[in-house]
Design a protein around this motif. Structure first.
Motif, PDB file in Angstrom:
ATOM      1  N   VAL A 157      24.206  39.996  51.574  1.00 18.70           N
ATOM      2  CA  VAL A 157      24.336  39.313  50.281  1.00 18.70           C
ATOM      3  C   VAL A 157      23.389  38.111  50.271  1.00 18.70           C
ATOM      4  CG1 VAL A 157      26.745  40.001  50.003  1.00 18.70           C
ATOM      5  CG2 VAL A 157      26.213  37.818  51.108  1.00 18.70           C
ATOM      6  N   PRO A 158      23.089  37.565  49.088  1.00 19.96           N
ATOM      7  CA  PRO A 158      22.274  36.343  49.033  1.00 19.96           C
ATOM      8  C   PRO A 158      22.980  35.172  49.718  1.00 19.96           C
ATOM      9  CG  PRO A 158      22.317  37.431  46.891  1.00 19.96           C
ATOM     10  CD  PRO A 158      23.347  38.118  47.736  1.00 19.96           C
ATOM     11  N   ARG A 159      22.236  34.470  50.593  1.00 19.97           N
ATOM     12  CA  ARG A 159      22.781  33.301  51.299  1.00 19.97           C
ATOM     13  C   ARG A 159      21.790  32.141  51.354  1.00 19.97           C
ATOM     14  NH1 ARG A 159      24.623  37.428  55.336  1.00 19.97           N
ATOM     15  NH2 ARG A 159      26.833  37.786  54.928  1.00 19.97           N
ATOM     16  N   PHE A 160      20.617  32.286  50.758  1.00 21.20           N
ATOM     17  CA  PHE A 160      19.556  31.281  50.854  1.00 21.20           C
ATOM     18  C   PHE A 160      19.783  30.226  49.775  1.00 21.20           C
ATOM     19  CE2 PHE A 160      15.334  29.483  50.320  1.00 21.20           C
ATOM     20  CZ  PHE A 160      14.802  29.482  51.603  1.00 21.20           C
ATOM     21  N   HIS A 161      20.296  29.071  50.190  1.00 17.52           N
ATOM     22  CA  HIS A 161      20.600  27.977  49.268  1.00 17.52           C
ATOM     23  C   HIS A 161      19.433  26.993  49.275  1.00 17.52           C
ATOM     24  CE1 HIS A 161      24.501  29.757  50.095  1.00 17.52           C
ATOM     25  NE2 HIS A 161      25.044  29.051  49.122  1.00 17.52           N
ATOM     26  N   LEU A 162      18.807  26.838  48.134  1.00 18.42           N
ATOM     27  CA  LEU A 162      17.624  25.986  48.024  1.00 18.42           C
ATOM     28  C   LEU A 162      18.044  24.540  47.790  1.00 18.42           C
ATOM     29  CD1 LEU A 162      14.501  26.079  47.930  1.00 18.42           C
ATOM     30  CD2 LEU A 162      14.712  26.215  45.454  1.00 18.42           C
ATOM     31  N   THR A 163      17.566  23.649  48.635  1.00 18.78           N
ATOM     32  CA  THR A 163      17.874  22.226  48.503  1.00 18.78           C
ATOM     33  C   THR A 163      17.184  21.635  47.274  1.00 18.78           C
ATOM     34  OG1 THR A 163      18.129  21.973  50.884  1.00 18.78           O
ATOM     35  CG2 THR A 163      17.656  19.975  49.627  1.00 18.78           C
ATOM     36  N   TRP A 164      17.942  20.902  46.482  1.00 14.08           N
ATOM     37  CA  TRP A 164      17.366  20.170  45.344  1.00 14.08           C
ATOM     38  C   TRP A 164      16.616  18.970  45.917  1.00 14.08           C
ATOM     39  CZ3 TRP A 164      15.514  20.808  40.914  1.00 14.08           C
ATOM     40  CH2 TRP A 164      15.501  19.847  39.906  1.00 14.08           C
ATOM     41  N   GLY A 165      15.283  19.096  45.979  1.00 17.14           N
ATOM     42  CA  GLY A 165      14.450  18.118  46.654  1.00 17.14           C
ATOM     43  C   GLY A 165      13.686  18.727  47.812  1.00 17.14           C
ATOM     44  N   THR A 166      13.947  19.982  48.123  1.00 18.07           N
ATOM     45  CA  THR A 166      13.319  20.770  49.196  1.00 18.07           C
ATOM     46  C   THR A 166      13.293  20.016  50.533  1.00 18.07           C
ATOM     47  OG1 THR A 166      10.993  20.191  48.665  1.00 18.07           O
ATOM     48  CG2 THR A 166      11.972  22.035  47.462  1.00 18.07           C
ATOM     49  N   GLY A 167      12.291  20.326  51.358  1.00 15.18           N
ATOM     50  CA  GLY A 167      12.248  19.750  52.703  1.00 15.18           C
ATOM     51  C   GLY A 167      12.277  18.234  52.768  1.00 15.18           C
ATOM     52  N   PRO A 168      11.530  17.527  51.910  1.00 16.91           N
ATOM     53  CA  PRO A 168      11.582  16.065  51.963  1.00 16.91           C
ATOM     54  C   PRO A 168      12.994  15.502  51.778  1.00 16.91           C
ATOM     55  CG  PRO A 168       9.662  16.757  50.733  1.00 16.91           C
ATOM     56  CD  PRO A 168      10.451  18.006  51.023  1.00 16.91           C
ATOM     57  N   GLU A 169      13.806  16.172  50.979  1.00 16.86           N
ATOM     58  CA  GLU A 169      15.167  15.695  50.772  1.00 16.86           C
ATOM     59  C   GLU A 169      16.026  15.931  52.017  1.00 16.86           C
ATOM     60  OE1 GLU A 169      18.428  14.153  48.296  1.00 16.86           O
ATOM     61  OE2 GLU A 169      16.267  13.880  48.521  1.00 16.86           O
ATOM     62  N   VAL A 170      15.826  17.070  52.687  1.00 18.28           N
ATOM     63  CA  VAL A 170      16.545  17.328  53.939  1.00 18.28           C
ATOM     64  C   VAL A 170      16.201  16.244  54.959  1.00 18.28           C
ATOM     65  CG1 VAL A 170      16.919  18.958  55.820  1.00 18.28           C
ATOM     66  CG2 VAL A 170      16.587  19.820  53.493  1.00 18.28           C
ATOM     67  N   VAL A 171      14.929  15.870  55.022  1.00 12.27           N
ATOM     68  CA  VAL A 171      14.507  14.808  55.938  1.00 12.27           C
ATOM     69  C   VAL A 171      15.104  13.470  55.516  1.00 12.27           C
ATOM     70  CG1 VAL A 171      12.515  13.483  56.755  1.00 12.27           C
ATOM     71  CG2 VAL A 171      12.385  15.984  56.627  1.00 12.27           C
ATOM     72  N   ARG A 172      15.055  13.178  54.226  1.00 11.03           N
ATOM     73  CA  ARG A 172      15.485  11.865  53.728  1.00 11.03           C
ATOM     74  C   ARG A 172      16.920  11.512  54.105  1.00 11.03           C
ATOM     75  NH1 ARG A 172      18.638   9.646  50.127  1.00 11.03           N
ATOM     76  NH2 ARG A 172      19.348  11.661  49.312  1.00 11.03           N
ATOM     77  N   VAL A 173      17.825  12.482  53.991  1.00 11.56           N
ATOM     78  CA  VAL A 173      19.239  12.142  54.179  1.00 11.56           C
ATOM     79  C   VAL A 173      19.546  11.755  55.624  1.00 11.56           C
ATOM     80  CG1 VAL A 173      19.935  13.593  52.251  1.00 11.56           C
ATOM     81  CG2 VAL A 173      20.018  14.540  54.568  1.00 11.56           C
ATOM     82  N   PHE A 174      18.690  12.133  56.546  1.00 13.86           N
ATOM     83  CA  PHE A 174      18.857  11.687  57.934  1.00 13.86           C
ATOM     84  C   PHE A 174      17.940  10.511  58.260  1.00 13.86           C
ATOM     85  CE2 PHE A 174      20.449  16.059  58.134  1.00 13.86           C
ATOM     86  CZ  PHE A 174      21.666  15.842  58.768  1.00 13.86           C
ATOM     87  N   LEU A 175      16.755  10.495  57.658  1.00 10.84           N
ATOM     88  CA  LEU A 175      15.807   9.422  57.958  1.00 10.84           C
ATOM     89  C   LEU A 175      16.310   8.066  57.456  1.00 10.84           C
ATOM     90  CD1 LEU A 175      13.106   8.401  58.996  1.00 10.84           C
ATOM     91  CD2 LEU A 175      12.052   9.143  56.835  1.00 10.84           C
ATOM     92  N   GLU A 176      16.904   8.017  56.284  1.00 11.05           N
ATOM     93  CA  GLU A 176      17.349   6.728  55.745  1.00 11.05           C
ATOM     94  C   GLU A 176      18.381   6.043  56.635  1.00 11.05           C
ATOM     95  OE1 GLU A 176      18.459   7.098  51.658  1.00 11.05           O
ATOM     96  OE2 GLU A 176      16.369   7.214  50.972  1.00 11.05           O
ATOM     97  N   PRO A 177      19.418   6.734  57.117  1.00  9.42           N
ATOM     98  CA  PRO A 177      20.330   6.048  58.041  1.00  9.42           C
ATOM     99  C   PRO A 177      19.684   5.700  59.379  1.00  9.42           C
ATOM    100  CG  PRO A 177      20.991   8.340  57.745  1.00  9.42           C
ATOM    101  CD  PRO A 177      19.957   8.057  56.715  1.00  9.42           C
ATOM    102  N   VAL A 178      18.707   6.493  59.811  1.00  7.92           N
ATOM    103  CA  VAL A 178      17.996   6.153  61.051  1.00  7.92           C
ATOM    104  C   VAL A 178      17.160   4.895  60.844  1.00  7.92           C
ATOM    105  CG1 VAL A 178      16.142   6.898  62.602  1.00  7.92           C
ATOM    106  CG2 VAL A 178      18.002   8.467  62.041  1.00  7.92           C
ATOM    107  N   GLU A 179      16.503   4.781  59.696  1.00  8.10           N
ATOM    108  CA  GLU A 179      15.724   3.569  59.413  1.00  8.10           C
ATOM    109  C   GLU A 179      16.634   2.359  59.241  1.00  8.10           C
ATOM    110  OE1 GLU A 179      11.634   5.228  57.372  1.00  8.10           O
ATOM    111  OE2 GLU A 179      13.380   4.927  56.078  1.00  8.10           O
ATOM    112  N   ALA A 180      17.839   2.580  58.707  1.00  4.77           N
ATOM    113  CA  ALA A 180      18.804   1.483  58.627  1.00  4.77           C
ATOM    114  C   ALA A 180      19.225   1.044  60.018  1.00  4.77           C
ATOM    115  CB  ALA A 180      20.025   1.919  57.814  1.00  4.77           C
TER     116      ALA A 180
END
Length: 573
Positions: A157-180
């Motif tokens: 079945v379809p399982r590929f969930h596309l991130t709203w913001g693509t790869g940069p958004e996946v990076v951002r949600v971890f990078l921002e707390p690391v930069e904090a």
């Protein structure tokens, strides 16, 4: 230990609890998890700050979820049991061995990681990521549709969930707390620090040593950087986590480990789906320190690669993410057979057919109607509407008539594209860009297309590809956005005709450093390596081979997240 003398020198008063080697997604996740408990983390990265997030930044941001609200809204019935069946059928783990000691097989830990990851994807993964601010688009894609067997390779079945913001958004949600955490004094970065050796004392990893590379702060993300050495360093910590990525731009290493008996000869011509810094150096360095490497012959290259007409890195490749309707021919003009001949269904099966000719390329033949509906391009930069979270642009690009702007740009400028209003003109154009002196027979090509076209007269038939098209249009996302209405290739109403030369594109490493479920590195005798951890692609996304022989797609970023999380939490304990 001596400190480097350069503008990239690490603060000598900073005493880390853990050193993370590599600032890609897995490294950021491990750092995030470790700092949540107050651990001090030193992150060493051979590139500059612009490259934080590594290859994940360039990705489409696809994530594998099981029985998600998005699936249910699209009428998709999924379950943990079905997903685990699909994973096992795709992985085909065949190197299990006995026990977890010296007699264990190369798939011992990978298969255990696989079951743990499927459990993660079916339970807390979505909430974990949404808690960080990551959201998926409503529609769900159907990648790697399989080899035609319920128990074999592929997503049922379809399982590929596309991130709203693509790869940069996946990076951002971890990078921002690391930069904090960096601002709070818990994290330090050592950019342009290339690790050349792991420091081992009394059987435990206690640090790293290596070279400080020449400054290159002006270089933008992804551009190949200098390897000139400006200084040397040696740094210590109670724990080291290796998260340095795979071998995707190291063609020499790929060819040395290429699974010739399983998929065919290594391609002579290959293009790179990852930047030049994805060199695989830390695999040999970690092995030399005493770690065990497994499944070296497993890698995930694609057969739908095209040369980027506007490249960022050397040999820059883009993958076509195809719908099922383009006709697929090998370099000699013979149509690929079975489900492996259906675009987007069975990557390794397609690879076998393509390489069996002795060539390293193949062809799509399609229409303007197909390219408008079915061609998407991998990569965040090729999808500005999704990447920039621009809803208005998305509606214009995805639902209006015509292909998306990036696809049309490749059709106009790409060296692999041939566009013609006449069939003979199309074949002549294909022959102009054929490699190795091969010449396509226009009569042979036309006959096969006409045979397939006759199957379109009814909403049923015996042609595997035509059946796959009808099946794909039963999926709501497919019918709305990804699968063209069935039509005859030679129908001029759907023209012009288009041919695309498809090249072998390097991408992911499926084997690597063997690790247990805590991301601890394993020695050849089966015992954990004190002080040493690995996560992400360098660890085969967990265990040294969580995917086995085949990937189900949408699982690479998730593997970085899952194994990086395990490593960070382990050192935090």
């Amino acid at each position: 230990m001596t400190q480097p003398v350069s503008e990239y020198a690490v603060d000598p008063t900073f005493a880390p609890d853990v050193i993370v080697v590599g600032a890609g997604l897995a490294g950021l996740v491990a750092t995030y998890e470790a700092t949540r408990t107050g651990k001090k983390v030193l992150v060493l990265e051979q590139e500059n700050r612009a490259n934080l997030g590594g290859q994940a930044f360039w990705s489409l941001g696809g994530l594998f979820f099981i029985d998600s609200p998005e699936q249910r809204r699209m009428g998709i019935k999924d379950s943990r049991e079905l997903a685990w069946q699909d994973w096992q059928g795709s992985a085909a783990f065949d190197r299990i061995g006995e026990g977890d000691g010296p007699e264990r097989g190369e798939d011992h830990w990978g298969s255990r990681w696989a079951e743990a990851y499927v459990d993660f994807a079916a339970t807390e993964k979505r909430d974990y990521l949404r808690g960080l601010g990551l959201k998926s688009l409503t529609f769900v894609g159907w990648a790697e549709r399989g080899d035609g067997s319920a128990s074999g390779h592929g997503n049922s079945v379809p399982r590929f969930h596309l991130t709203w913001g693509t790869g940069p958004e996946v990076v951002r949600v971890f990078l921002e707390p690391v930069e904090a955490a960096e601002a709070a004094g818990l994290v330090r970065f050592g950019f342009r620090h290339r690790v050349d050796d792991l420091v081992v004392e009394d059987g435990a990893c206690v640090g790293v040593r290596g070279s400080v590379l020449a400054a290159d702060d002006a270089l933008p993300r992804g551009v190949a950087s200098s390897r000139e050495v400006a200084a040397e360093f040696e740094l210590g910590a109670p724990a080291v986590i290796v998260t340095s990525g795979g071998i995707g731009h190291n063609f020499e290493l790929m060819r040395a480990n290429w699974p010739t008996e399983r998929v065919g000869p290594a391609p002579e011509h290959m293009i790179a789906g990852v930047p030049a810094h994805v060199d695989g150096r830390m695999l040999a360095i970690t092995e030399a320190a005493g770690a065990n490497l497994v499944n070296k012959d497993r890698m995930w290259a694609y057969v739908e690669g095209i040369h980027n007409w506007d490249p960022v890195w050397p040999n820059h490749a883009i993958r076509i993410l195809p719908g099922p309707s383009s006709m697929w021919f090998d370099a000699d003009g013979h149509r690929l057979t079975g489900m492996s001949g259906v675009p987007g269904a069975d990557s390794i099966g397609s690879m076998k057919q393509v390489l069996a000719t002795g060539a390293d390329y193949s062809w799509f033949v399609l229409t303007q109607s197909i390219i408008e509906k079915e061609f998407a391009l991998s990569g965040s930069e090729q999808n500005p509407d999704w990447t920039d979270k621009d809803l208005r642009l998305m509606l214009k690009e995805r639902l209006a008539k015509g292909a998306t702007s990036p696809v049309e740009a490749f059709k106009e400028h790409g060296e692999d594209f041939v566009v013609a209003t006449d069939f003979d003109e199309l074949v002549a154009g294909m022959n102009r860009i054929a490699r190795g002196g091969r010449v396509l027979d226009a009569d042979l090509l036309r006959r096969q297309i006409e045979e397939r076209d006759r199957q379109i007269d009814n909403p049923f038939g015996k042609d595997a590809q035509v059946m796959a098209i009808h099946n794909a249009r039963r999926d709501r996302t497919g019918k709305l956005m990804r699968v063209a209405k069935p039509h005859k290739i030679l129908d001029p109403a759907h023209g012009p005709l288009i041919a695309v030369r498809l090249n072998i594109l390097s991408r992911k490493t499926l084997g690597g450093i063997e690790t247990n479920l805590d991301s601890q590195v394993i020695r050849p005798d089966g015992t954990p390596f004190p002080g040493l951890y690995a996560a992400g692609e360098v660890a085969g996304f967990g265990g040294g081979g969580v995917h086995g022989h085949n990937a189900l797609e949408g699982t690479f970023l998730g593997g970085c997240i899952f194994s990086g999380r395990a490593a960070g939490r382990s050192v935090a304990r």
